[in-house]
Design an enzyme around this catalytic site. Structure first.
Site, PDB file in Angstrom:
ATOM      1  CD  GLU A 240       2.682 -50.474   0.290  1.00 29.31           C
ATOM      2  OE1 GLU A 240       2.673 -49.286   0.207  1.00 29.31           O
ATOM      3  OE2 GLU A 240       1.439 -51.056   0.657  1.00 29.31           O
TER       4      GLU A 240
ATOM      5  CD  GLU B 296       1.803 -46.285  -2.723  1.00 28.05           C
ATOM      6  OE1 GLU B 296       1.548 -45.881  -1.607  1.00 28.05           O
ATOM      7  OE2 GLU B 296       1.307 -47.094  -3.228  1.00 28.05           O
TER       8      GLU B 296
END
Length: 636
Positions: A201, A277
């Site tokens: 991320e 995710e």
């Protein structure tokens, strides 16, 4: 005779070769399958992309993955959790690798017992799961400092997650060690690892454009040859991409699924789509609710993702537990530390039990797998042991004489810079600061995260993010000021990870004058910490204990041990240790009301229970078969 001797030479050579291979097997700790698999069938291209499809060798491949973190699950239960994953119709395991747990001291590595990454990956292969590895170095994962070791913060100029030299030198040494273990487990070497993630991320951080190319090169230079991925939230996707690395996306809502294709198309054109995710639930913070997500909504969103032509990874399939002090924290408008349970309202519960999500997802993945799924393993039985009353007690102030010698310093020193742990500072736990004062007044300073203030042994209040001043009254005679500071969890996500030093930060002031001449005790509460308390140190529990204090009790287990949940009604805040294992923190502000106690950490016979309680002890410690994780709040 000559002809016979010549014919024997190839046999002798083959025997010698086999002996060498067996020696390598023992020395490298590789399983036989991993060693000979490349000879048995050629593995050429591994997982790769072809247009909008993933390909494994020459066949179209869909990733149906689930996340399980080996470091959050007792090793004895790894097989149980992965068998349940296989029985749910998933084909791929994903896991993070926590640098802070694997390198607790600079240059000293721990891949033993519950941190045996290689054993976890090989077990996945044995069960029939492929593996996507997410090695960081930063992983987020709601773990302290996002998985980065706290000793990095000894450098006052540290710039984490950048190409700052002090950071990259540490990453290079860590990757040298880690990748020597990972490389043989790759698909093209006969192992189950089909892809690796480049950092995590980074689009939401995005402080150094050279950083992600550096991490990519660091992996490839050390022998990583499988497909590389990035993983970013939808709003940060374009800022996290790296040339030659496949972008994947993180999301939760069905509305976001509609954006899946255009978002990924905009950053990389026609490539396989992957939701790295899909959040099956969410984590909890102390003082908040227990976050849950409806099982029907989960099924509908998963179905929509697959219908959109996307592979998927369920984060989390099984969350597990933030055992010890590993939990992280959030700090945006206010600081909030994460609870001990990492149940996450995932597909399996914290103790590995089935949920409505599991039932629905097993039916869904079974319908598209084209085969018969293996039967789900039986759930592990639970029990409620008899309540126990701690028999012995030791106040923190009496315990100080048994600890290592304190650090003497003119000024306060933050946890990370304490001269302990072979110069690596203190990572977790509590730190006690002592100095003498000779007048009343206003005490002030920066304390991270939560400092209990005592004069001699009398408690006067807290210093924390909201309470930065406290009144110290006039007390006759010798006056010892004591501040017991807890690291409640370093921030694991956000722009302020460089500012996560714990303890007293800078000076502490009395009436605006800096205090001096401190004694500083490191209370990390590892197993060696308690080994210093000999039997004569403990006393019978008095009617009015002095807090903070340690309480010692015995839990008898007559039959083979089973899982249970510890309930501390009447206790306020502290930490529990069973046979030296740190179960984690409890706090009566909730939401979590029970601590998961794995049966594999209990012995048949007498088990030692130690509770470190900060403020108020209850009469007993109770046990129950069912967890209490708090008041439910549905996620929007």
């Amino acid at each position: 005779m000559t002809a016979w001797r010549v014919s024997r030479r190839p046999c002798r050579a083959l025997g010698l070769l086999l002996l060498v291979l067996l020696s390598v097997l023992v020395l490298r700790r590789l399983d036989w399958h991993s060693l000979i698999s490349p000879w048995l069938r050629q593995r050429r291209s591994g997982l790769h992309t072809k247009g909008q499809n993933f390909m494994l060798e020459d066949s179209t491949f869909w990733i149906f993955g689930g996340s399980v973190h080996y470091f959050r699950v007792p090793r004895a239960y790894w097989r149980d959790r992965l068998l349940k994953m296989k029985a749910c119709g998933l084909n791929t395991l994903t896991t993070y690798v926590p640098w802070n747990l694997h390198e607790p001291q600079r240059g000293t590595f721990d891949f033993s017992e519950n941190l045996d990454l290689e054993a976890f990956v090989r077990l996945a292969a044995e069960i029939g799961l492929w593996v996507i590895l997410r090695p960081g170095p930063y992983i987020c994962s709601e773990i302290d400092l996002g998985g980065l070791p706290s000793w990095l913060l000894q450098d006052s100029g540290m710039k984490l997650r950048t190409t700052y030299r002090g950071f990259t030198e540490a990453v290079d040494l860590y990757f040298d060690h880690l990748m020597s273990r990972v490389v043989p487990l790759q698909y093209k070497h006969g192992g189950p690892i089909i892809a690796l993630q480049v950092e995590n991320e980074y689009g939401s951080y995005n402080k150094d454009p050279a950083y992600m190319p550096y991490v990519k090169k660091a992996l490839q230079d050390r022998g990583i040859v499988e497909l590389l991925l990035t993983s970013d939230n939808k709003d940060d996707l374009s800022k996290g991409v790296v040339d030659g690395v496949l972008a994947t996306i993180n999301l939760q809502s069905q509305q976001d699924v509609q954006l899946l294709t255009p978002f990924l198309l905009s950053v990389q054109g026609v490539q396989p789509k992957m939701v790295m995710e899909y959040w099956t639930g969410w984590f909890d913070c102390w003082g908040g609710p227990h976050n849950i997500l409806d099982s029907s909504e989960v099924l509908n969103t998963v179905s929509a993702i697959v219908d959109a032509g996307s592979s998927i990874n369920l984060y989390m399939f099984h969350g597990g537990t933030n055992f010890g002090f590993m939990n992280g924290a959030m700090h945006f408008q206010e600081y909030k530390s994460d609870v001990t349970s990492y149940d996450y309202d995932a597909v399996l519960t914290e103790a590995g039990d089935y949920t409505a999500k599991y039932t629905k997802l097993r039916e869904f993945f079974g319908s598209i797998s084209g085969g018969t799924l293996p039967p789900p393993p039986a759930i592990l039985p639970k029990t409620a042991y008899e309540s126990l009353s701690p028999a012995l007690y030791l106040s923190l102030w009496d315990a100080l004489q048994y600890l290592e010698e304190p650090t003497n310093s003119e000024k306060p020193i933050n946890m990370e810079n304490l001269p302990v742990n072979n110069g690596n500072g203190q990572a977790f736990g509590y730190t006690l600061y002592e100095t003498t004062i000779d007048s009343p007044g206003v005490l002030s300073g920066l304390v991270r995260d939560r400092g209990q203030v005592f004069v001699n042994t009398v408690f006067f209040g807290f210093l924390d993010y909201k309470r930065k001043k406290i009144i110290i009254p006039l007390i006759q005679g010798y006056t010892m000021l004591r501040i017991l500071v807890e690291n409640c969890g370093r921030v694991n996500y956000g722009d302020n990870i460089d500012d996560q030093r714990k303890g007293i930060i800078g000076n502490i002031y009395l009436n605006n004058s800096p205090l001096k001449n401190f004694r500083i005790y490191s209370l990390d509460m590892r197993k060696s910490f308690f080994q210093r308390f000999n039997s004569s140190a403990w006393n019978l529990v008095p009617e009015a204990p002095t807090f903070p204090a340690f309480f010692l009790g015995a839990l008898p287990v007559d039959l083979p041990p089973l899982d249970t949940f510890m309930k501390l009604e009447g206790w306020e805040k502290g930490v529990v240790f069973i046979n030296g294992q740190n179960l984690g923190r409890y706090w009566n502000i909730g939401p979590q009301k029970t601590l998961y106690l794995p049966g594999v950490w209990l012995d048949q016979g007498i088990n030692q229970v130690i509770v470190f309680e900060e403020k108020m002890a209850g009469p007993v410690i109770q046990f129950t078969e069912t967890p209490r994780l708090g008041r439910n709040q549905y996620l929007n």
